[in-house]
Design a protein around this motif. Structure first.
Motif, mmCIF file in Angstrom:
data_model
loop_
_atom_site.group_PDB
_atom_site.id
_atom_site.type_symbol
_atom_site.label_atom_id
_atom_site.label_comp_id
_atom_site.label_asym_id
_atom_site.label_seq_id
_atom_site.Cartn_x
_atom_site.Cartn_y
_atom_site.Cartn_z
ATOM 1 N N LEU A 175 0.401 -1.523 -7.720
ATOM 2 C CA LEU A 175 0.896 -0.862 -9.107
ATOM 3 C C LEU A 175 0.546 -0.408 -10.350
ATOM 4 N N VAL A 176 -1.335 -0.705 -10.753
ATOM 5 C CA VAL A 176 -1.877 0.333 -11.402
ATOM 6 C C VAL A 176 -2.214 1.390 -10.865
ATOM 7 N N ALA A 177 -1.717 1.658 -9.356
ATOM 8 C CA ALA A 177 -2.126 3.412 -9.499
ATOM 9 C C ALA A 177 -1.276 4.191 -9.052
ATOM 10 N N ASN A 178 -0.535 3.403 -9.262
ATOM 11 C CA ASN A 178 1.304 4.340 -9.836
ATOM 12 C C ASN A 178 1.827 4.155 -10.924
ATOM 13 N N GLY A 179 0.801 4.047 -12.091
ATOM 14 C CA GLY A 179 1.429 4.029 -13.494
ATOM 15 C C GLY A 179 2.671 2.374 -13.361
ATOM 16 N N ALA A 180 2.377 1.613 -13.050
ATOM 17 C CA ALA A 180 3.315 0.868 -13.417
ATOM 18 C C ALA A 180 2.764 -0.974 -13.868
ATOM 19 N N ALA A 181 1.038 -0.626 -14.343
ATOM 20 C CA ALA A 181 0.919 -1.752 -14.642
ATOM 21 C C ALA A 181 -0.386 -0.881 -15.283
ATOM 22 N N SER B 295 0.671 -1.123 -0.524
ATOM 23 C CA SER B 295 -0.381 0.070 -0.009
ATOM 24 C C SER B 295 0.648 1.261 -0.450
ATOM 25 N N ALA B 296 2.259 0.932 0.035
ATOM 26 C CA ALA B 296 3.167 2.169 0.728
ATOM 27 C C ALA B 296 3.779 2.596 -0.863
ATOM 28 N N ALA B 297 3.943 1.968 -1.104
ATOM 29 C CA ALA B 297 5.119 1.743 -3.004
ATOM 30 C C ALA B 297 5.189 2.592 -3.399
ATOM 31 N N ARG B 298 5.764 3.470 -3.255
ATOM 32 C CA ARG B 298 5.781 4.470 -4.582
ATOM 33 C C ARG B 298 7.217 4.609 -5.299
ATOM 34 N N GLY B 299 8.329 4.547 -4.603
ATOM 35 C CA GLY B 299 9.379 4.549 -6.133
ATOM 36 C C GLY B 299 9.660 3.378 -6.840
ATOM 37 N N ASP B 300 10.554 3.272 -7.674
ATOM 38 C CA ASP B 300 10.799 2.536 -8.701
ATOM 39 C C ASP B 300 11.393 1.280 -8.311
ATOM 40 N N ALA B 301 12.392 0.856 -7.056
ATOM 41 C CA ALA B 301 12.989 0.022 -6.624
ATOM 42 C C ALA B 301 11.289 -0.572 -5.808
ATOM 43 N N HIS C 206 -6.658 7.682 -4.133
ATOM 44 C CA HIS C 206 -5.876 7.595 -4.124
ATOM 45 C C HIS C 206 -4.855 8.138 -3.323
ATOM 46 N N PRO C 207 -3.464 7.630 -2.168
ATOM 47 C CA PRO C 207 -2.613 8.981 -2.412
ATOM 48 C C PRO C 207 -2.015 8.688 -2.956
ATOM 49 N N ALA C 208 -1.752 8.569 -4.113
ATOM 50 C CA ALA C 208 -0.552 8.243 -4.981
ATOM 51 C C ALA C 208 -1.183 9.073 -6.292
ATOM 52 N N GLN C 209 -2.225 10.063 -6.249
ATOM 53 C CA GLN C 209 -3.142 10.218 -6.669
ATOM 54 C C GLN C 209 -3.913 12.035 -6.560
ATOM 55 N N LEU D 159 -8.585 2.944 -10.444
ATOM 56 C CA LEU D 159 -7.231 3.472 -10.012
ATOM 57 C C LEU D 159 -6.264 3.475 -11.415
ATOM 58 N N VAL D 160 -6.637 3.228 -12.677
ATOM 59 C CA VAL D 160 -6.003 3.408 -13.257
ATOM 60 C C VAL D 160 -5.465 5.039 -13.490
ATOM 61 N N PRO D 161 -3.926 5.485 -13.424
ATOM 62 C CA PRO D 161 -3.920 6.840 -13.241
ATOM 63 C C PRO D 161 -4.210 7.885 -14.494
#
Length: 211
Positions: free
Chosen positions: A56-62, A18-24, A123-126, A89-91
């Motif tokens: 992954l979707v929320a952060n644009g990685a899927a 839930s907290a993941a944001r960075g590329d790694a 979403h907190p990333a959006q 969630l698609v950003p």
């Protein structure tokens, strides 16, 4: 340090996703979804797979294709709900606009689908992406309340409230709406509760910055 296979380990895995944001971090979530680099004892079951994919979707990685592929793996009522959350969630501005349009204008949405879309809309990333919908919420919430049955109306009032827009502007917009006459008392209470959450978040930020 969590015991392999323990509830504590699973709780940490869910919190991390839930907290993941960075590329790694997102790359590690992708690896878990693919069955790689999984911590010993951690079971990537259907529920956790959806959580990983949604992060992954929320952060644009899927994207949408992966949502549909995951749904093909889980053709159940639960899978349909999780896929609806993921689609919301698609950003992209286009995706958010279409989700909002359906939530506001389609009064025939099944309750489960409206709830899932609301859960994925913010979403907190959006925060920046959904910022324009803060003002729109106050423009439409009374109309949605008037045209929906009790449960979906309440869920819209609570879940569409701009709770991640933690600012004095959100508080002021809420106060302005609450100052308007004739809003039903149950709706006023739900909107006021949304404001309380933002006020608490502002106080927490102020305390953190003072340290």
């Amino acid at each position: 340090a969590a015991e392999p296979g323990s509830g504590f380990q699973l709780a940490w895995a869910r919190a991390y996703a839930s907290a993941a944001r960075g590329d790694a971090d997102l790359a590690l979530l992708r690896a878990w979804l693919d069955g790689r680099e999984v911590p010993p004892g951690l079971t990537i079951d259907t529920e956790l797979r959806w959580l990983l994919l949604q992060a992954l979707v929320a952060n644009g990685a899927a994207g949408p294709d992966e949502i549909e592929a995951e749904l093909d793996r889980d053709r159940t009522a639960g899978g349909e709900r999780q896929a609806a959350v993921a689609r919301a969630l698609v950003p992209t501005p286009e995706s958010k606009a279409e989700t909002w349009r359906r939530l506001v204008t389609d009064h025939e949405l099944p309750n489960w689908l409206a709830r899932a879309m609301l859960q994925g809309f913010q979403h907190p990333a959006q925060v920046e992406l959904t910022a324009p919908y803060a003002a729109r919420y106050f423009e439409v919430v009374a109309d949605v309340w008037a045209h929906r049955d009790s449960e979906p109306a309440q869920e819209f009032a609570m879940l569409a409230y701009p709770s991640f827009q933690v600012s004095e502007q959100t508080v002021a917009a809420t106060d302005a709406w609450l100052a308007q006459p004739d809003h039903p008392a149950p709706l006023r209470r739900l909107v006021a509760e949304g404001k309380d959450g933002v006020v608490r978040a502002l106080r927490a930020r102020a305390k953190d910055s003072a340290r």
